[in-house]
Scaffold this active site. Structure first.
Site, PDB file in Angstrom:
ATOM      1  CG  ASN A   7      -1.858   1.161   1.296  1.00  0.00           C
ATOM      2  OD1 ASN A   7      -1.793   2.070   0.468  1.00  0.00           O
ATOM      3  ND2 ASN A   7      -2.735   1.163   2.278  1.00  0.00           N
ATOM      4  NE  ARG A  95      -6.289   1.316   0.241  1.00  0.00           N
ATOM      5  CZ  ARG A  95      -6.317   2.512   0.821  1.00  0.00           C
ATOM      6  NH1 ARG A  95      -5.179   3.074   1.207  1.00  0.00           N
ATOM      7  NH2 ARG A  95      -7.446   3.144   1.019  1.00  0.00           N
ATOM      8  CG  HIS A 184     -13.169   2.772   3.586  1.00  0.00           C
ATOM      9  ND1 HIS A 184     -13.904   3.625   4.389  1.00  0.00           N
ATOM     10  CD2 HIS A 184     -11.885   3.201   3.676  1.00  0.00           C
ATOM     11  CE1 HIS A 184     -13.108   4.515   4.936  1.00  0.00           C
ATOM     12  NE2 HIS A 184     -11.872   4.284   4.518  1.00  0.00           N
ATOM     13  NE  ARG A 245     -10.551  11.935   4.808  1.00  0.00           N
ATOM     14  CZ  ARG A 245     -10.388  10.634   4.543  1.00  0.00           C
ATOM     15  NH1 ARG A 245     -11.451   9.851   4.417  1.00  0.00           N
ATOM     16  NH2 ARG A 245      -9.186  10.128   4.408  1.00  0.00           N
ATOM     17  CD  GLU A 388      -8.781  -1.774   4.339  1.00  0.00           C
ATOM     18  OE1 GLU A 388      -9.103  -1.214   3.280  1.00  0.00           O
ATOM     19  OE2 GLU A 388      -8.399  -1.151   5.361  1.00  0.00           O
TER      20      GLU A 388
END
Length: 402
Positions: A7, A95, A184, A245, A388
């Site tokens: 990633n 990823r 996601h 956020r 993940e």
């Protein structure tokens, strides 16, 4: 069957080495501060039956190529390494944040795939260039190893137009692909599959609401195993209240801030992405700190929890209406897996819709997937740890099998 899962961020490389014969993690680590004066690699090895071994290297890391070479040197170290040499890696999974409309699933990386990723840079200017850096470097170092791109957006490509189109001039979608994409996706797909297993049903027969609550947050409505709506939009800013956020705000807020505060678009974007959410509401974005402050009477901390869980509850209700029948609700990621208060308050008042938590089950601490709903709950509620990296590795294996 050792897979290398990567990633790559703008100044970091997160990685795992997984033995796919047993789906066992052999090593995991993070390279950070690439390109800065002081770079850092932290590697944790899990060599067989011995205790895990942690090593930290601090030195300048000029670029992603230097970072990747340092990772390989660490993984093959004669004392703490988990592979003898780089030739033991038989596949690499990357990823990739944004696949746009080009990719409905994971893809073996080819020049054509790289061209498509470059075309999608305007959709993810902070992420896709870094993902491409990681891909190019890995292809240089491992030229003979098959490499697969796994996209955060791919799982959501089954959304119908009524869910992904924005009510703006259609030309913006036709010409610039302005629409909801969602993110996601790898996490949502993984926990949905695990939930189906716990329900004892094929995923293709399951209607689920999966809730990923970490520093970034998202929720997905899954019908018969397919994503049909999700809270994150064209960017990872829309939807739920997150660590820093804002999630949903009035779109005219930008104009208001420009006219009344003299803020430029870049500053507004930074405000909504980095200074809002829980941090904006109470000055903290770690939910553990927020709960501690709330327990001591901090009103803003209490309000921050209320605002986040209220937004969660609204989205759950909306997705229950969209799905009609819901077999399971799944909480995952850092907050979702570890915070019984947020789980309980996010489901508060939904008893009329068949959602009933078991307070004792909800309060138990465990790293295992588990049901936390009451026996008489017609909608079962689960906590399922996301993984993940393993999800990416499984995608790689599936792509290579053809």
């Amino acid at each position: 069957m050792k897979f290398f899962i990567i990633n790559s961020g703008s100044s970091s490389i997160k990685y795992q080495v997984i033995d796919m014969t047993t789906e066992t993690v052999l090593a995991a680590g993070l390279v950070e501060r690439i390109g800065e004066v002081y770079g850092r690699l932290k590697n944790t090895a899990f060599p067989g039956t011995r205790d895990e071994q942690e090593s930290v290297i601090e030195q300048p890391i000029p670029d992603h190529r230097g970072g990747m070479q340092l990772v390989i040197a660490t993984l093959t170290d004669k004392d703490n390494g988990v592979i003898c040499n780089a030739s033991e890696i038989c596949a690499i999974g990357h990823r990739v944040v944004h696949g746009g409309e080009d990719f409905r699933g994971s893809m073996r990386i080819t020049p054509t795939v790289i061209e498509a990723l470059q075309r999608n840079i305007p959709l993810a200017p902070l992420h896709n260039p870094a993902n491409l850096d990681g891909i190019r470097v890995a292809m240089e170092i491992f030229p003979q190893v098959p490499q697969v791109a796994v996209f955060d957006t791919a799982f959501h490509q089954t959304m119908p137009p009524r869910a992904y189109l924005y009510a703006i001039p259609y030309e913006l979608y036709e010409q610039d692909r302005v629409r909801r994409y969602g993110f996601h996706g790898t996490s949502h797909r993984f926990v949905a599959g695990e939930c189906a297993r716990l329900l004892g049903k094929p995923l293709a027969e399951c209607n689920l609401i999966t809730i990923h609550l970490g520093n970034g947050c998202s929720m997905t409505a899954i019908e018969n195993g397919c994503s049909i709506d999700t809270s994150l939009g064209m960017t990872p800013l829309e939807g739920l209240v997150m660590g820093t956020r804002s999630g949903d705000v009035d779109p005219a807020l930008h104009l208001f801030l420009k006219q009344n505060k003299g803020m430029e678009l870049e500053a507004i974007d930074a405000l909504l992405n980095k200074e809002s959410g829980l941090k904006g509401l109470c000055g903290m974005n770690d939910m553990r700190d927020i709960h501690e402050a709330a327990a001591e009477g901090d009103v803003r901390a209490q309000q921050a929890v209320e605002v986040q869980t209220y937004r969660n509850r609204k989205y759950i209700g909306a997705y229950m209406a969209v799905l009609g029948r819901v077999d399971g609700i799944v909480f995952t990621a850092g907050i979702g897996e570890n915070d019984p208060i947020v789980r309980a308050e996010s489901l508060e008042g939904l008893e009329a819709f068949g959602v009933r938590l078991d307070p004792e089950r909800n309060g138990l601490r465990s790293k295992k997937a588990r049901c936390i709903s009451a026996p008489d709950s017609t909608v079962r509620v689960f906590v399922i740890p996301t993984n993940e990296e393993l999800a990416i590795a499984r995608e790689v294996a599936q792509v290579l099998r053809g």
